[in-house]
Design a protein around this motif. Structure first.
Motif, mmCIF file in Angstrom:
data_model
loop_
_atom_site.group_PDB
_atom_site.id
_atom_site.type_symbol
_atom_site.label_atom_id
_atom_site.label_comp_id
_atom_site.label_asym_id
_atom_site.label_seq_id
_atom_site.Cartn_x
_atom_site.Cartn_y
_atom_site.Cartn_z
ATOM 1 N N GLU A 34 0.886 -1.181 0.000
ATOM 2 C CA GLU A 34 0.000 0.000 0.000
ATOM 3 C C GLU A 34 0.915 1.219 0.000
ATOM 4 O O GLU A 34 2.070 1.137 0.432
ATOM 5 N N ARG A 64 0.639 -6.916 -4.329
ATOM 6 C CA ARG A 64 0.145 -7.914 -3.379
ATOM 7 C C ARG A 64 0.121 -9.266 -4.070
ATOM 8 O O ARG A 64 -0.429 -9.381 -5.175
ATOM 9 N N GLU A 112 -1.685 -11.693 -4.322
ATOM 10 C CA GLU A 112 -3.066 -12.124 -4.065
ATOM 11 C C GLU A 112 -3.233 -13.588 -4.443
ATOM 12 O O GLU A 112 -2.685 -14.042 -5.452
ATOM 13 N N SER A 158 -5.589 -7.422 -9.036
ATOM 14 C CA SER A 158 -4.379 -7.903 -9.686
ATOM 15 C C SER A 158 -3.233 -7.893 -8.680
ATOM 16 O O SER A 158 -3.413 -7.502 -7.526
ATOM 17 N N GLU A 175 -4.087 7.494 -2.481
ATOM 18 C CA GLU A 175 -4.412 7.495 -1.050
ATOM 19 C C GLU A 175 -4.182 8.871 -0.428
ATOM 20 O O GLU A 175 -3.240 9.578 -0.780
ATOM 21 N N GLU A 215 -16.006 -3.500 -3.853
ATOM 22 C CA GLU A 215 -15.284 -2.329 -3.332
ATOM 23 C C GLU A 215 -14.494 -1.603 -4.422
ATOM 24 O O GLU A 215 -13.700 -2.200 -5.133
ATOM 25 N N LEU A 216 -14.727 -0.302 -4.479
ATOM 26 C CA LEU A 216 -13.982 0.568 -5.383
ATOM 27 C C LEU A 216 -12.952 1.363 -4.572
ATOM 28 O O LEU A 216 -11.832 1.590 -5.006
#
Ligand code: GAP
Length: 522
Positions: free
Chosen positions: A215, A247, A249, A259, A266, A331-332
């Protein structure tokens, strides 16, 4: 919302096909068979993505006095991730099937056990964030036969996700493998860290391990004092950053929705403790408005408040801005009230004083923070889905992207009616004139109808047609993407007219060397 009132979204296959065909997004390393869950932005995709980031930066940094931007490095000191809790906590529990050797997220396996209940499990799973999984796993488990139910114990209620997963663990042996369906072959879940590791320097040893940031937020927290000291800002103020995050994932998919390499936008907005609720409400409203101002229909967005058991232990409240993607609501953006957890952790781990001196109250304290955290790639997908339409056009159907002019990759297309010399010369002159201010495309291939279709499909708001009459009267035709209406105007007022039609003062374009363009009237 009732299912019949649910806003609709285009099929994902149509969006993927358009993106590939017209050069928005390609599979990474495609000629080698592709690299899973990594994507490349093509000539139009890169412009759309840049425009989204530009619009976000403009709204949240340039047009505000109380937010400053930074661009921190992707590789950071490993202690950052220890302090933030990512090394310990940023992991998913995985189970492996001893029969077919495939790995699955433990909580997903649990949800898969409901496939007999007739739900579209695949579509459903792919939309889930970890916190969401727990809520949905519990909801779904209540519909399962008694022996397969998750006991939502008192402990789980108090401590949330981790304990609930332990309950799932004890049930996993009873669940068939989602791939080969053999029962009793799934292993106990084990933690799998989502951060990508690499090594700094020439020697690959444990001491040299660094992480690819998962992040951008931590780059902001560790620069809190630097920004405070160099800008002399007073609370409340924010620090904004746009950048790559990585990440590893386990469950990816749904195109660019989830992805392994993606970008985030942010803001950490620091506030005086006690005022966080007011600022959380402010940012919820403000962020929703940003999407709507850029053309997303309000009914395609909703806020989902996290239940208490979904919250990280330090979070006071958290909302997801959800969008109706082709696979359903998902979630956007996340907007969280994080207390002073991150600054406290970094102050303790680094031994540095990260407190703020409040001149009014004459006290030192660690500010609380509100964090609006949006995904760039998810925004690209949302804006594409929100803009996509198939509409009647005479006897046929046209595909059109009703993108906001600020986001459209190409603003104006210049289309000469013929490839004959004097016309081409004039059309090229028109393009050169427009190109100083607006991204343009010159297209002289095939019939004018086909060229309009091509421009509609990539979301170009305006087409300027140069015809033989133009050579005589020095006028051109402007065709509007959305209404398909046409007007004829003198070339002398073309730039000004295009500027107005693209939104006038609200139109965002950054010409070489500068700030937002303002065209003076002749
Ligand atoms: N600093 C808080 C944070 O990172 P998050 O909910 O994990 O919160 C924020 O991520 C946003 O980043 C998400 O709402 C989503 O838009 C985007 N995002 C997260 N993981 C992603 C992934 N694997 N692929 C694409 N976008 C992702």
């Amino acid at each position: 919302m009732e299912p019949e009132n649910m806003p609709t979204a285009p099929e994902m296959a149509k969006i993927v096909s358009l993106c590939q065909r017209r050069g928005f997004i390609f599979q990474s390393s495609e000629i080698y068979g592709g690299l899973s869950s990594c994507w490349d932005y093509g000539p139009l995709g890169v412009e759309l993505k840049r425009n989204i980031k530009e619009a976000w930066w403009r709204a949240n940094v340039i047009q505000r006095d109380d937010v400053a931007g930074i661009d921190s490095s992707i590789l950071m000191h490993p202690k950052v991730w220890e302090a933030s809790g990512h090394i310990q906590g940023f992991s998913d529990p995985l189970v492996e099937c001893k029969a077919c050797n495939q790995r699955f997220r433990a909580d997903h396996v649990w949800v898969l056990a409901v496939k007999d209940a007739g739900h579209d499990v695949q579509g459903y799973i792919s939309t889930l964030e970890p916190a969401d999984l727990i809520r949905k796993a519990v909801d779904f488990s209540n519909r399962l036969p008694e022996h397969l139910r998750v006991a939502e114990s008192e402990q789980a209620k108090r401590f949330g996700k981790k304990d609930l997963l332990q309950n799932l663990t004890s049930e996993i042996a009873k669940i068939p493998c989602p791939a080969c369906e053999v029962v009793g072959k799934l292993t106990e879940p084990r933690q799998f860290n989502l951060m990508f590791k690499t090594h700094m320097g020439p020697v690959e040893e444990q001491a040299n391990v660094v992480y690819m940031r998962p992040e951008t937020a931590q780059g902001i927290f560790v620069n809190f004092q630097n920004v405070l000291n160099s800008t002399r800002k007073k609370l409340p103020f924010g620090i904004a950053q746009i950048g790559k995050a990585f990440r590893n994932e386990i469950t990816t998919g749904n195109f660019i929705f989830r992805s392994r390499e993606f970008e985030q936008m942010e803001i950490e907005f620091f506030v005086k403790p006690g005022t966080e609720e007011e600022w959380l409400n402010y940012w919820l409203e403000r962020r929703l408005k940003w999407y709507v101002d850029l053309g997303i229909k309000a009914e395609s967005l909703r806020l989902r408040k996290h239940q208490e058991r979904e919250l990280a232990h330090y979070a006071k409240a958290c909302y997801d801005v959800e969008f109706v993607f082709p696979m359903g609501w998902a979630e956007l953006e996340g907007i969280a009230s994080r207390g002073n957890f991150d600054l406290t952790q970094h102050a303790n781990a680094s031994g540095k004083d990260l407190s703020y001196y409040d001149e009014e109250s004459k006290e030192h304290y660690l500010p609380f923070v509100i964090e609006p955290s949006a995904g760039v790639d998810r925004s690209v997908l949302a804006f594409l889905c929100g803009a996509y339409a198939e509409e009647p056009d005479k006897d046929e159907t046209r595909v059109v992207l009703h993108l906001h002019p600020n986001l459209a990759p190409v603003k104006v297309a210049v289309l000469p009616l013929s490839r004959k010399d004097p016309l081409v010369e004039m059309a090229k002159d028109v393009q050169v004139n427009l190109r100083t201010l607006f991204p343009t495309q010159y297209d002289d291939a095939q019939s004018i109808g086909r060229r309009y279709r091509r421009q509609d499909e990539i979301g170009t708001p305006l087409c300027v047609t140069v015809d033989f009459q133009s050579l005589e009267d020095n006028q051109v035709t402007i065709r509007d993407r959305d209404s398909m209406s046409q007007i004829r105007i003198p070339v002398a007022v073309l730039v000004e007219t295009v500027f107005k039609k693209l939104g006038g003062e609200d139109f965002l374009t950054l010409p070489p060397g500068g700030s937002v363009v303002k065209v003076e009237k002749e």
